[in-house]
Design a protein around this motif. Structure first.
Motif, PDB file in Angstrom:
ATOM      1  N   ILE A 115       6.734   6.175   3.054  1.00  0.00           N
ATOM      2  CA  ILE A 115       7.451   4.896   2.986  1.00  0.00           C
ATOM      3  C   ILE A 115       6.923   3.935   4.052  1.00  0.00           C
ATOM      4  CG2 ILE A 115       9.724   3.791   3.069  1.00  0.00           C
ATOM      5  CD1 ILE A 115      10.939   6.582   2.527  1.00  0.00           C
ATOM      6  N   LYS A 166       4.225  -1.863   1.939  1.00  0.00           N
ATOM      7  CA  LYS A 166       3.150  -1.637   0.984  1.00  0.00           C
ATOM      8  C   LYS A 166       2.269  -2.873   0.861  1.00  0.00           C
ATOM      9  CE  LYS A 166       2.531   0.146  -3.736  1.00  0.00           C
ATOM     10  NZ  LYS A 166       3.299   0.617  -4.932  1.00  0.00           N
ATOM     11  N   ASP A 219      17.591   7.330  -2.168  1.00  0.00           N
ATOM     12  CA  ASP A 219      17.854   8.434  -3.088  1.00  0.00           C
ATOM     13  C   ASP A 219      19.326   8.477  -3.480  1.00  0.00           C
ATOM     14  OD1 ASP A 219      15.242   9.500  -3.218  1.00  0.00           O
ATOM     15  OD2 ASP A 219      15.512  10.416  -1.247  1.00  0.00           O
ATOM     16  N   GLU A 257       5.837   3.993  -0.897  1.00  0.00           N
ATOM     17  CA  GLU A 257       7.015   3.300  -1.400  1.00  0.00           C
ATOM     18  C   GLU A 257       7.258   2.083  -0.513  1.00  0.00           C
ATOM     19  OE1 GLU A 257      10.236   6.397  -2.473  1.00  0.00           O
ATOM     20  OE2 GLU A 257       8.842   7.424  -1.129  1.00  0.00           O
ATOM     21  N   ASN A 258       7.552   0.954  -1.138  1.00  0.00           N
ATOM     22  CA  ASN A 258       7.596  -0.306  -0.404  1.00  0.00           C
ATOM     23  C   ASN A 258       8.965  -0.549   0.223  1.00  0.00           C
ATOM     24  OD1 ASN A 258       6.750  -2.725   0.639  1.00  0.00           O
ATOM     25  ND2 ASN A 258       6.913  -3.844  -1.288  1.00  0.00           N
ATOM     26  N   MET A 259       9.004  -0.614   1.549  1.00  0.00           N
ATOM     27  CA  MET A 259      10.236  -0.870   2.288  1.00  0.00           C
ATOM     28  C   MET A 259      10.239  -2.278   2.884  1.00  0.00           C
ATOM     29  SD  MET A 259      13.025   0.807   2.820  1.00  0.00           S
ATOM     30  CE  MET A 259      14.472   0.792   3.910  1.00  0.00           C
ATOM     31  N   VAL A 273      18.256   8.549   2.174  1.00  0.00           N
ATOM     32  CA  VAL A 273      16.951   9.025   1.709  1.00  0.00           C
ATOM     33  C   VAL A 273      16.851  10.518   2.019  1.00  0.00           C
ATOM     34  CG1 VAL A 273      14.488   8.527   1.658  1.00  0.00           C
ATOM     35  CG2 VAL A 273      16.071   6.772   2.434  1.00  0.00           C
ATOM     36  N   VAL A 316      14.327   1.397  -0.612  1.00  0.00           N
ATOM     37  CA  VAL A 316      14.061   2.799  -0.943  1.00  0.00           C
ATOM     38  C   VAL A 316      15.333   3.585  -0.680  1.00  0.00           C
ATOM     39  CG1 VAL A 316      12.690   4.854  -0.421  1.00  0.00           C
ATOM     40  CG2 VAL A 316      11.623   2.589  -0.334  1.00  0.00           C
ATOM     41  N   HIS A 345       8.305  11.818   0.288  1.00  0.00           N
ATOM     42  CA  HIS A 345       8.407  10.394   0.587  1.00  0.00           C
ATOM     43  C   HIS A 345       7.283   9.972   1.531  1.00  0.00           C
ATOM     44  CE1 HIS A 345      12.093   9.144  -1.351  1.00  0.00           C
ATOM     45  NE2 HIS A 345      12.755  10.167  -0.859  1.00  0.00           N
TER      46      HIS A 345
END
Length: 515
Positions: free
Chosen positions: A251, A254, A506, A317-319, A243, A504, A249
Protein backbone atom coordinates in the motif's frame (compact mmCIF):
# COMPACT_ATOMS: atom_id res chain seq x y z
CA UNK A 1 13.36 -51.40 79.56
CA UNK A 2 16.19 -50.06 77.44
CA UNK A 3 14.54 -51.59 74.36
CA UNK A 4 11.29 -49.72 75.10
CA UNK A 5 13.17 -46.44 75.56
CA UNK A 6 15.03 -46.96 72.32
CA UNK A 7 11.77 -47.61 70.44
CA UNK A 8 10.15 -44.42 71.87
CA UNK A 9 13.24 -42.44 71.01
CA UNK A 10 13.13 -43.71 67.41
CA UNK A 11 9.45 -42.83 67.10
CA UNK A 12 10.15 -39.32 68.48
CA UNK A 13 12.96 -38.74 66.01
CA UNK A 14 10.80 -39.90 63.08
CA UNK A 15 7.98 -37.55 64.11
CA UNK A 16 10.49 -34.70 64.57
CA UNK A 17 11.94 -35.23 61.13
CA UNK A 18 8.46 -35.29 59.59
CA UNK A 19 7.49 -32.08 61.38
CA UNK A 20 10.83 -30.45 60.47
CA UNK A 21 10.38 -31.42 56.82
CA UNK A 22 6.93 -29.81 56.75
CA UNK A 23 8.27 -26.64 58.37
CA UNK A 24 11.19 -26.53 55.99
CA UNK A 25 8.84 -26.83 53.02
CA UNK A 26 6.60 -24.16 54.53
CA UNK A 27 9.53 -21.83 55.11
CA UNK A 28 10.84 -22.40 51.60
CA UNK A 29 7.38 -21.70 50.18
CA UNK A 30 7.14 -18.45 52.17
CA UNK A 31 10.60 -17.39 51.01
CA UNK A 32 9.69 -18.15 47.38
CA UNK A 33 6.45 -16.15 47.66
CA UNK A 34 8.28 -13.20 49.18
CA UNK A 35 10.92 -13.31 46.45
CA UNK A 36 8.23 -13.45 43.77
CA UNK A 37 6.35 -10.53 45.31
CA UNK A 38 9.55 -8.49 45.49
CA UNK A 39 10.29 -9.26 41.84
CA UNK A 40 6.74 -8.35 40.87
CA UNK A 41 6.90 -5.07 42.77
CA UNK A 42 10.15 -4.15 41.03
CA UNK A 43 8.66 -5.15 37.68
CA UNK A 44 5.52 -3.08 38.21
CA UNK A 45 7.63 -0.15 39.32
CA UNK A 46 9.58 -0.38 36.08
CA UNK A 47 6.43 -0.90 33.99
CA UNK A 48 4.81 2.13 35.56
CA UNK A 49 7.43 4.25 33.83
CA UNK A 50 5.95 3.33 30.44
CA UNK A 51 2.55 4.85 31.04
CA UNK A 52 0.59 7.69 32.51
CA UNK A 53 -2.42 8.09 34.79
CA UNK A 54 -5.13 5.53 34.20
CA UNK A 55 -2.89 3.69 31.76
CA UNK A 56 -0.47 2.66 34.49
CA UNK A 57 -0.15 -0.62 36.31
CA UNK A 58 -0.87 -3.80 34.42
CA UNK A 59 -2.02 -1.92 31.30
CA UNK A 60 1.57 -0.82 30.84
CA UNK A 61 2.58 -4.47 30.75
CA UNK A 62 1.27 -4.64 27.19
CA UNK A 63 4.08 -2.45 25.92
CA UNK A 64 6.76 -4.56 27.53
CA UNK A 65 5.10 -7.78 26.34
CA UNK A 66 4.92 -6.32 22.83
CA UNK A 67 8.66 -5.67 22.92
CA UNK A 68 9.25 -9.21 24.15
CA UNK A 69 7.04 -10.58 21.36
CA UNK A 70 8.88 -8.79 18.55
CA UNK A 71 12.41 -9.00 19.92
CA UNK A 72 12.79 -10.94 23.20
CA UNK A 73 16.55 -10.41 23.25
CA UNK A 74 15.97 -6.72 23.96
CA UNK A 75 13.57 -7.23 26.85
CA UNK A 76 14.75 -6.82 30.41
CA UNK A 77 14.41 -4.77 33.58
CA UNK A 78 16.34 -1.74 34.65
CA UNK A 79 16.99 1.66 33.16
CA UNK A 80 17.57 2.35 29.48
CA UNK A 81 18.57 -0.82 27.69
CA UNK A 82 20.74 -0.35 24.64
CA UNK A 83 19.89 -2.85 21.96
CA UNK A 84 22.28 -5.23 20.31
CA UNK A 85 23.43 -4.66 16.76
CA UNK A 86 20.63 -6.94 15.62
CA UNK A 87 18.01 -4.85 17.34
CA UNK A 88 19.10 -1.64 15.72
CA UNK A 89 17.92 1.03 18.16
CA UNK A 90 17.90 2.00 21.78
CA UNK A 91 14.86 0.71 23.62
CA UNK A 92 13.86 2.53 26.77
CA UNK A 93 11.22 0.73 28.80
CA UNK A 94 9.60 4.10 29.42
CA UNK A 95 8.45 6.93 27.22
CA UNK A 96 9.43 10.54 27.22
CA UNK A 97 6.86 12.84 28.80
CA UNK A 98 6.60 14.55 25.40
CA UNK A 99 5.02 11.35 24.06
CA UNK A 100 2.02 11.48 26.38
CA UNK A 101 -1.00 10.21 24.45
CA UNK A 102 1.06 8.75 21.60
CA UNK A 103 -0.89 5.80 20.15
CA UNK A 104 0.15 2.17 20.58
CA UNK A 105 2.01 1.44 17.35
CA UNK A 106 3.72 -1.72 18.60
CA UNK A 107 2.38 -3.76 15.67
CA UNK A 108 4.17 -1.50 13.16
CA UNK A 109 7.89 -1.57 12.40
CA UNK A 110 9.07 1.73 10.92
CA UNK A 111 12.02 1.38 8.53
CA UNK A 112 13.85 4.67 7.95
CA UNK A 113 16.14 4.89 4.90
CA UNK A 114 18.89 7.49 4.62
CA UNK A 115 22.40 7.89 3.21
CA UNK A 116 25.72 8.46 4.95
CA UNK A 117 26.10 11.83 3.20
CA UNK A 118 22.90 13.13 4.83
CA UNK A 119 22.44 11.00 7.96
CA UNK A 120 23.80 13.56 10.41
CA UNK A 121 21.72 16.37 8.95
CA UNK A 122 18.41 14.50 8.63
CA UNK A 123 18.25 11.75 11.27
CA UNK A 124 18.64 13.76 14.51
CA UNK A 125 15.30 15.58 14.20
CA UNK A 126 13.52 12.22 13.82
CA UNK A 127 15.30 10.84 16.87
CA UNK A 128 14.19 13.90 18.85
CA UNK A 129 10.56 13.70 17.71
CA UNK A 130 8.44 10.77 16.56
CA UNK A 131 11.09 8.03 16.86
CA UNK A 132 11.47 8.59 20.60
CA UNK A 133 7.76 7.79 20.94
CA UNK A 134 7.94 4.44 19.14
CA UNK A 135 9.46 2.48 22.05
CA UNK A 136 12.12 0.96 19.80
CA UNK A 137 9.78 -0.19 17.04
CA UNK A 138 11.99 1.15 14.27
CA UNK A 139 15.19 0.36 12.38
CA UNK A 140 17.58 2.79 10.70
CA UNK A 141 19.26 1.94 7.39
CA UNK A 142 21.88 3.76 5.36
CA UNK A 143 24.70 2.93 2.95
CA UNK A 144 27.20 2.79 5.80
CA UNK A 145 27.09 1.20 9.25
CA UNK A 146 27.30 3.88 11.93
CA UNK A 147 26.36 4.71 15.49
CA UNK A 148 24.54 8.04 15.75
CA UNK A 149 23.75 9.32 19.25
CA UNK A 150 23.69 5.75 20.55
CA UNK A 151 21.40 4.43 17.80
CA UNK A 152 22.61 1.78 15.39
CA UNK A 153 22.39 2.67 11.71
CA UNK A 154 22.65 -0.47 9.58
CA UNK A 155 24.47 -0.77 6.27
CA UNK A 156 21.62 -1.76 3.95
CA UNK A 157 24.10 -2.68 1.19
CA UNK A 158 26.25 -5.02 3.26
CA UNK A 159 24.78 -8.13 1.62
CA UNK A 160 24.85 -6.88 -1.98
CA UNK A 161 26.86 -9.26 -4.15
CA UNK A 162 30.56 -8.43 -3.98
CA UNK A 163 30.81 -8.90 -7.75
CA UNK A 164 28.33 -6.03 -8.13
CA UNK A 165 29.84 -3.79 -5.47
CA UNK A 166 33.38 -4.24 -6.74
CA UNK A 167 32.71 -3.68 -10.45
CA UNK A 168 29.75 -1.29 -10.56
CA UNK A 169 30.46 2.45 -10.69
CA UNK A 170 27.27 3.12 -8.72
CA UNK A 171 29.19 1.95 -5.65
CA UNK A 172 32.08 4.42 -5.94
CA UNK A 173 30.59 6.64 -3.22
CA UNK A 174 29.92 3.57 -1.07
CA UNK A 175 33.58 2.52 -1.12
CA UNK A 176 34.80 6.10 -0.69
CA UNK A 177 32.65 6.70 2.41
CA UNK A 178 33.43 3.36 4.00
CA UNK A 179 37.14 3.91 3.47
CA UNK A 180 37.13 7.48 4.74
CA UNK A 181 39.08 7.89 8.02
CA UNK A 182 37.56 11.34 8.66
CA UNK A 183 34.15 12.98 8.26
CA UNK A 184 32.23 11.79 5.17
CA UNK A 185 31.69 15.26 3.75
CA UNK A 186 35.42 15.85 3.59
CA UNK A 187 36.04 12.67 1.58
CA UNK A 188 33.05 13.58 -0.61
CA UNK A 189 34.30 17.11 -1.24
CA UNK A 190 34.40 17.83 -4.97
CA UNK A 191 32.07 14.98 -5.91
CA UNK A 192 28.45 15.23 -7.05
CA UNK A 193 27.11 13.52 -3.93
CA UNK A 194 23.47 14.08 -4.86
CA UNK A 195 23.88 12.29 -8.19
CA UNK A 196 26.03 9.51 -6.74
CA UNK A 197 23.72 9.02 -3.76
CA UNK A 198 20.68 8.75 -6.03
CA UNK A 199 22.34 6.03 -8.15
CA UNK A 200 23.34 4.10 -5.03
CA UNK A 201 19.97 4.45 -3.30
CA UNK A 202 18.11 2.19 -5.74
CA UNK A 203 19.90 -0.91 -4.42
CA UNK A 204 18.69 -0.42 -0.86
CA UNK A 205 14.94 -1.14 -0.85
CA UNK A 206 14.93 -4.90 -1.26
CA UNK A 207 17.91 -5.41 1.04
CA UNK A 208 16.31 -3.26 3.74
CA UNK A 209 13.13 -5.31 3.50
CA UNK A 210 14.96 -8.64 3.55
CA UNK A 211 17.16 -7.73 6.49
CA UNK A 212 14.37 -6.10 8.47
CA UNK A 213 12.23 -9.23 8.17
CA UNK A 214 15.15 -11.41 9.27
CA UNK A 215 15.75 -9.16 12.29
CA UNK A 216 12.10 -8.51 13.26
CA UNK A 217 9.79 -11.13 11.71
CA UNK A 218 6.75 -10.75 13.95
CA UNK A 219 5.21 -7.37 13.10
CA UNK A 220 1.83 -6.91 11.43
CA UNK A 221 3.03 -4.03 9.27
CA UNK A 222 6.36 -2.86 7.85
CA UNK A 223 6.33 0.86 7.01
CA UNK A 224 9.13 2.10 4.71
CA UNK A 225 9.94 5.83 4.68
CA UNK A 226 12.77 8.23 3.81
CA UNK A 227 14.26 10.80 6.17
CA UNK A 228 12.31 13.59 4.47
CA UNK A 229 9.00 11.88 5.27
CA UNK A 230 6.78 12.73 8.24
CA UNK A 231 4.34 10.14 9.60
CA UNK A 232 1.23 11.03 11.58
CA UNK A 233 0.90 7.98 13.82
CA UNK A 234 -2.51 9.00 15.20
CA UNK A 235 -3.85 8.89 11.64
CA UNK A 236 -1.96 5.71 10.80
CA UNK A 237 -3.28 3.86 13.84
CA UNK A 238 -6.80 5.14 13.14
CA UNK A 239 -6.66 3.46 9.73
CA UNK A 240 -4.76 0.20 10.24
CA UNK A 241 -7.48 -1.61 12.25
CA UNK A 242 -9.63 -1.76 9.09
CA UNK A 243 -6.88 -3.45 7.05
CA UNK A 244 -6.03 -7.12 7.61
CA UNK A 245 -2.27 -7.76 7.94
CA UNK A 246 -2.90 -11.44 7.28
CA UNK A 247 -3.85 -10.57 3.70
CA UNK A 248 -1.40 -9.68 0.96
CA UNK A 249 -1.09 -5.89 1.00
CA UNK A 250 1.36 -3.49 -0.64
CA UNK A 251 0.00 0.00 0.00
CA UNK A 252 1.24 3.48 -0.84
CA UNK A 253 0.90 6.49 -3.12
CA UNK A 254 0.45 4.80 -6.48
CA UNK A 255 2.27 6.44 -9.36
CA UNK A 256 3.32 5.31 -12.82
CA UNK A 257 6.56 4.98 -14.73
CA UNK A 258 5.10 4.92 -18.21
CA UNK A 259 2.36 2.36 -17.67
CA UNK A 260 4.12 0.52 -14.84
CA UNK A 261 2.59 1.17 -11.38
CA UNK A 262 4.77 1.67 -8.31
CA UNK A 263 4.37 2.98 -4.77
CA UNK A 264 6.23 6.27 -4.40
CA UNK A 265 9.09 5.74 -1.96
CA UNK A 266 9.25 9.25 -0.54
CA UNK A 267 5.56 9.18 0.33
CA UNK A 268 6.12 5.91 2.21
CA UNK A 269 4.65 2.46 1.63
CA UNK A 270 3.43 -0.39 3.84
CA UNK A 271 3.85 -4.14 3.47
CA UNK A 272 1.64 -6.48 5.45
CA UNK A 273 3.16 -9.39 7.37
CA UNK A 274 1.49 -11.77 4.90
CA UNK A 275 3.32 -10.08 2.01
CA UNK A 276 6.64 -10.03 3.86
CA UNK A 277 6.30 -13.73 4.65
CA UNK A 278 5.50 -14.44 1.01
CA UNK A 279 8.61 -12.53 0.01
CA UNK A 280 11.13 -13.80 2.56
CA UNK A 281 9.96 -16.62 4.82
CA UNK A 282 12.18 -19.67 4.36
CA UNK A 283 14.14 -17.93 1.59
CA UNK A 284 17.68 -16.58 1.34
CA UNK A 285 19.33 -14.28 -1.14
CA UNK A 286 16.14 -12.68 -2.43
CA UNK A 287 17.83 -9.31 -2.75
CA UNK A 288 20.84 -10.80 -4.51
CA UNK A 289 18.60 -12.05 -7.33
CA UNK A 290 18.05 -8.42 -8.25
CA UNK A 291 21.46 -6.84 -7.59
CA UNK A 292 22.53 -6.96 -11.23
CA UNK A 293 19.13 -6.02 -12.77
CA UNK A 294 18.93 -3.00 -10.44
CA UNK A 295 21.84 -1.36 -12.28
CA UNK A 296 19.50 -0.89 -15.26
CA UNK A 297 16.72 0.64 -13.15
CA UNK A 298 16.39 4.34 -12.49
CA UNK A 299 14.90 4.29 -9.01
CA UNK A 300 14.61 2.17 -5.89
CA UNK A 301 10.85 2.43 -5.50
CA UNK A 302 10.24 1.37 -9.10
CA UNK A 303 12.67 -1.53 -8.75
CA UNK A 304 10.97 -2.58 -5.50
CA UNK A 305 7.60 -2.66 -7.27
CA UNK A 306 9.10 -4.88 -9.97
CA UNK A 307 10.45 -7.22 -7.30
CA UNK A 308 7.13 -7.37 -5.44
CA UNK A 309 5.30 -8.05 -8.70
CA UNK A 310 7.76 -10.81 -9.66
CA UNK A 311 7.73 -12.47 -6.25
CA UNK A 312 4.08 -12.06 -5.23
CA UNK A 313 2.06 -10.88 -8.23
CA UNK A 314 1.03 -7.75 -6.30
CA UNK A 315 0.77 -4.22 -7.63
CA UNK A 316 0.47 -1.31 -5.17
CA UNK A 317 -2.87 -0.32 -3.69
CA UNK A 318 -3.42 3.42 -3.90
CA UNK A 319 -3.71 5.23 -0.56
CA UNK A 320 -3.39 8.74 -2.05
CA UNK A 321 -3.95 11.43 -0.82
CA UNK A 322 -3.77 9.99 2.72
CA UNK A 323 -0.26 8.85 1.83
CA UNK A 324 1.12 11.57 -0.43
CA UNK A 325 4.15 13.35 -1.84
CA UNK A 326 3.39 16.89 -0.64
CA UNK A 327 3.77 19.00 2.49
CA UNK A 328 1.75 21.93 3.89
CA UNK A 329 3.17 24.65 1.68
CA UNK A 330 3.12 22.58 -1.53
CA UNK A 331 -0.38 21.12 -1.13
CA UNK A 332 -3.13 22.38 -3.40
CA UNK A 333 -6.13 22.84 -1.11
CA UNK A 334 -9.43 22.43 -2.92
CA UNK A 335 -12.93 21.06 -2.64
CA UNK A 336 -13.11 17.27 -2.37
CA UNK A 337 -9.94 16.80 -0.30
CA UNK A 338 -10.55 19.26 2.50
CA UNK A 339 -11.53 16.69 5.15
CA UNK A 340 -9.33 13.82 4.06
CA UNK A 341 -6.94 12.54 6.76
CA UNK A 342 -3.17 12.52 6.30
CA UNK A 343 -0.71 9.78 7.21
CA UNK A 344 2.44 11.04 5.48
CA UNK A 345 3.89 14.30 4.20
CA UNK A 346 6.97 14.32 1.98
CA UNK A 347 9.92 16.62 1.23
CA UNK A 348 9.75 17.96 4.77
CA UNK A 349 12.92 19.47 6.21
CA UNK A 350 14.03 19.36 9.84
CA UNK A 351 12.18 22.52 10.84
CA UNK A 352 8.96 21.30 9.23
CA UNK A 353 9.23 17.88 10.91
CA UNK A 354 9.68 19.62 14.24
CA UNK A 355 6.66 21.88 13.61
CA UNK A 356 4.42 18.97 12.58
CA UNK A 357 5.46 16.95 15.62
CA UNK A 358 4.87 19.96 17.89
CA UNK A 359 1.41 20.40 16.34
CA UNK A 360 0.44 16.79 17.08
CA UNK A 361 2.06 16.87 20.50
CA UNK A 362 0.10 20.01 21.46
CA UNK A 363 -3.11 18.03 21.02
CA UNK A 364 -1.46 15.08 22.81
CA UNK A 365 -1.75 12.93 19.68
CA UNK A 366 -5.46 12.64 20.48
CA UNK A 367 -6.81 12.73 16.94
CA UNK A 368 -5.91 12.16 13.34
CA UNK A 369 -4.91 15.16 11.26
CA UNK A 370 -6.70 16.25 8.11
CA UNK A 371 -5.80 18.42 5.15
CA UNK A 372 -7.98 21.11 6.75
CA UNK A 373 -5.92 20.90 9.96
CA UNK A 374 -2.72 21.40 8.00
CA UNK A 375 -4.17 24.38 6.15
CA UNK A 376 -5.42 26.03 9.35
CA UNK A 377 -2.13 25.54 11.19
CA UNK A 378 0.54 26.02 8.52
CA UNK A 379 -0.95 27.98 5.61
CA UNK A 380 -3.85 30.29 6.47
CA UNK A 381 -1.82 32.89 8.38
CA UNK A 382 0.76 33.23 5.61
CA UNK A 383 -1.53 34.17 2.73
CA UNK A 384 -1.44 37.80 1.57
CA UNK A 385 -3.02 39.98 -1.09
CA UNK A 386 0.46 40.03 -2.61
CA UNK A 387 3.93 38.73 -1.74
CA UNK A 388 7.16 39.63 -3.55
CA UNK A 389 9.86 37.11 -4.43
CA UNK A 390 7.37 34.29 -4.06
CA UNK A 391 6.02 31.52 -6.30
CA UNK A 392 2.63 30.08 -5.29
CA UNK A 393 2.43 27.77 -8.30
CA UNK A 394 -0.60 29.34 -10.01
CA UNK A 395 -0.66 27.69 -13.43
CA UNK A 396 -4.18 26.69 -14.47
CA UNK A 397 -3.99 29.26 -17.27
CA UNK A 398 -1.16 31.52 -18.55
CA UNK A 399 -1.22 34.95 -20.13
CA UNK A 400 1.89 35.91 -22.13
CA UNK A 401 3.10 37.73 -25.25
CA UNK A 402 4.22 35.17 -27.80
CA UNK A 403 5.95 37.87 -29.84
CA UNK A 404 8.01 39.24 -26.95
CA UNK A 405 10.18 36.17 -26.33
CA UNK A 406 10.44 32.41 -26.70
CA UNK A 407 8.53 30.23 -24.28
CA UNK A 408 8.60 26.55 -23.47
CA UNK A 409 6.09 24.09 -24.85
CA UNK A 410 4.42 23.57 -21.46
CA UNK A 411 3.97 27.34 -21.07
CA UNK A 412 2.52 27.74 -24.55
CA UNK A 413 0.12 24.84 -24.01
CA UNK A 414 -1.44 26.64 -21.02
CA UNK A 415 -1.55 30.06 -22.64
CA UNK A 416 -4.97 31.56 -23.38
CA UNK A 417 -4.90 33.34 -26.75
CA UNK A 418 -8.44 34.08 -27.85
CA UNK A 419 -11.42 36.01 -26.53
CA UNK A 420 -9.34 37.97 -24.01
CA UNK A 421 -10.83 40.63 -21.78
CA UNK A 422 -9.15 44.00 -21.27
CA UNK A 423 -7.64 42.77 -17.97
CA UNK A 424 -6.43 39.53 -19.56
CA UNK A 425 -4.65 41.42 -22.38
CA UNK A 426 -2.68 43.42 -19.77
CA UNK A 427 -2.07 40.54 -17.32
CA UNK A 428 1.43 39.54 -18.53
CA UNK A 429 2.87 43.06 -18.32
CA UNK A 430 3.13 43.40 -14.52
CA UNK A 431 2.20 41.86 -11.19
CA UNK A 432 -0.48 44.53 -10.76
CA UNK A 433 -1.97 43.61 -14.11
CA UNK A 434 -1.89 39.91 -13.24
CA UNK A 435 -3.68 40.62 -9.97
CA UNK A 436 -6.37 42.60 -11.80
CA UNK A 437 -6.91 39.73 -14.23
CA UNK A 438 -7.45 37.35 -11.31
CA UNK A 439 -9.84 39.69 -9.51
CA UNK A 440 -11.88 40.10 -12.70
CA UNK A 441 -12.70 36.37 -12.77
CA UNK A 442 -15.00 35.21 -9.98
CA UNK A 443 -13.52 31.72 -9.59
CA UNK A 444 -9.86 32.84 -9.45
CA UNK A 445 -8.29 32.23 -6.02
CA UNK A 446 -4.67 33.22 -6.65
CA UNK A 447 -2.21 34.61 -9.18
CA UNK A 448 1.52 34.64 -9.95
CA UNK A 449 3.55 36.92 -12.23
CA UNK A 450 7.05 35.91 -13.32
CA UNK A 451 9.27 36.65 -16.31
CA UNK A 452 6.46 38.07 -18.44
CA UNK A 453 3.97 35.31 -17.64
CA UNK A 454 0.82 35.73 -15.56
CA UNK A 455 -0.54 32.47 -14.12
CA UNK A 456 -3.93 32.07 -12.44
CA UNK A 457 -5.36 29.26 -10.30
CA UNK A 458 -9.07 28.53 -9.98
CA UNK A 459 -10.78 27.06 -6.92
CA UNK A 460 -7.55 25.96 -5.26
CA UNK A 461 -5.10 27.39 -2.72
CA UNK A 462 -1.36 26.83 -2.58
CA UNK A 463 1.19 28.64 -0.41
CA UNK A 464 4.29 27.82 -2.45
CA UNK A 465 7.95 28.79 -2.03
CA UNK A 466 10.22 31.77 -1.68
CA UNK A 467 12.35 32.47 -4.76
CA UNK A 468 15.48 34.50 -5.32
CA UNK A 469 14.68 38.17 -5.79
CA UNK A 470 16.79 39.04 -8.84
CA UNK A 471 15.80 41.09 -11.84
CA UNK A 472 13.32 43.88 -12.53
CA UNK A 473 9.60 44.02 -11.84
CA UNK A 474 8.78 42.03 -14.99
CA UNK A 475 11.19 39.15 -14.41
CA UNK A 476 10.95 38.84 -10.61
CA UNK A 477 8.36 36.51 -9.18
CA UNK A 478 5.39 37.92 -7.29
CA UNK A 479 2.30 36.08 -6.05
CA UNK A 480 -0.98 36.90 -4.41
CA UNK A 481 -4.25 35.51 -3.13
CA UNK A 482 -7.81 36.79 -3.32
CA UNK A 483 -8.34 36.74 0.43
CA UNK A 484 -12.04 37.60 0.46
CA UNK A 485 -12.91 34.70 -1.86
CA UNK A 486 -10.59 32.28 -0.08
CA UNK A 487 -11.91 33.09 3.39
CA UNK A 488 -15.50 32.76 2.16
CA UNK A 489 -14.70 29.39 0.59
CA UNK A 490 -12.97 28.12 3.74
CA UNK A 491 -15.97 29.15 5.89
CA UNK A 492 -18.30 27.29 3.55
CA UNK A 493 -16.30 24.06 4.01
CA UNK A 494 -17.18 23.99 7.71
CA UNK A 495 -15.84 21.44 10.15
CA UNK A 496 -14.87 17.90 9.24
CA UNK A 497 -17.35 15.59 10.97
CA UNK A 498 -18.50 13.36 8.14
CA UNK A 499 -17.47 9.72 7.89
CA UNK A 500 -14.53 9.17 5.60
CA UNK A 501 -14.07 5.93 3.70
CA UNK A 502 -10.38 5.07 3.56
CA UNK A 503 -9.01 4.40 0.07
CA UNK A 504 -7.82 0.93 1.21
CA UNK A 505 -9.96 -1.11 3.62
CA UNK A 506 -10.78 -4.74 4.35
CA UNK A 507 -13.58 -3.72 6.75
CA UNK A 508 -15.48 -0.90 5.00
CA UNK A 509 -18.08 -0.66 7.76
CA UNK A 510 -15.45 0.91 10.01
CA UNK A 511 -15.00 4.24 8.28
CA UNK A 512 -13.02 7.15 9.65
CA UNK A 513 -14.95 9.94 11.38
CA UNK A 514 -13.90 13.15 13.11
CA UNK A 515 -17.21 13.40 15.00
Amino acid sequence: MSAILARHRLQFLMRYKAISSKWRRAIMFIVAVCASMSFLMLTLKQISRTCYGSSCGFLGLGEVLSVFKHDPARCGLGSNITSSAAAGSRLPLYRDEACRGFPDASNVLLLVKTGASEAYSKLPVHLLTMLKCLAGNFLLFSDMAEDIAGYTVHDSLETVLSTVKDTNGDFDIYHRQNGCPIAHEQCNDGYDVGYEGWNLDKYKNVHIAERAYAMRPNYDWYFFIDTDTYVSFPTLMEWLPVVDPNKLHYIGHKKYSGTFPFAHGGSGYLMSKATMRHLFLGKTGVGNKYDEPTERSCCGDIMWSEIVLNETGLTPENMWPVINEFKPRTFSYYDGQWCQPLITLHHVNGEEINDLYAFERKQQFAKSITIKDVYDRFVANHLRESRSDWDNGSEDVYYLDREAKSYGESELDKAKTGDLSAQEREAHKSSAGCKEACYSQEDCFQWRHRDGICGLAYGKIRLGDAVKGDGDEVTRSSSGWHMERINKWVDEQGSCHETYEWPVMDEPRNGYSRA
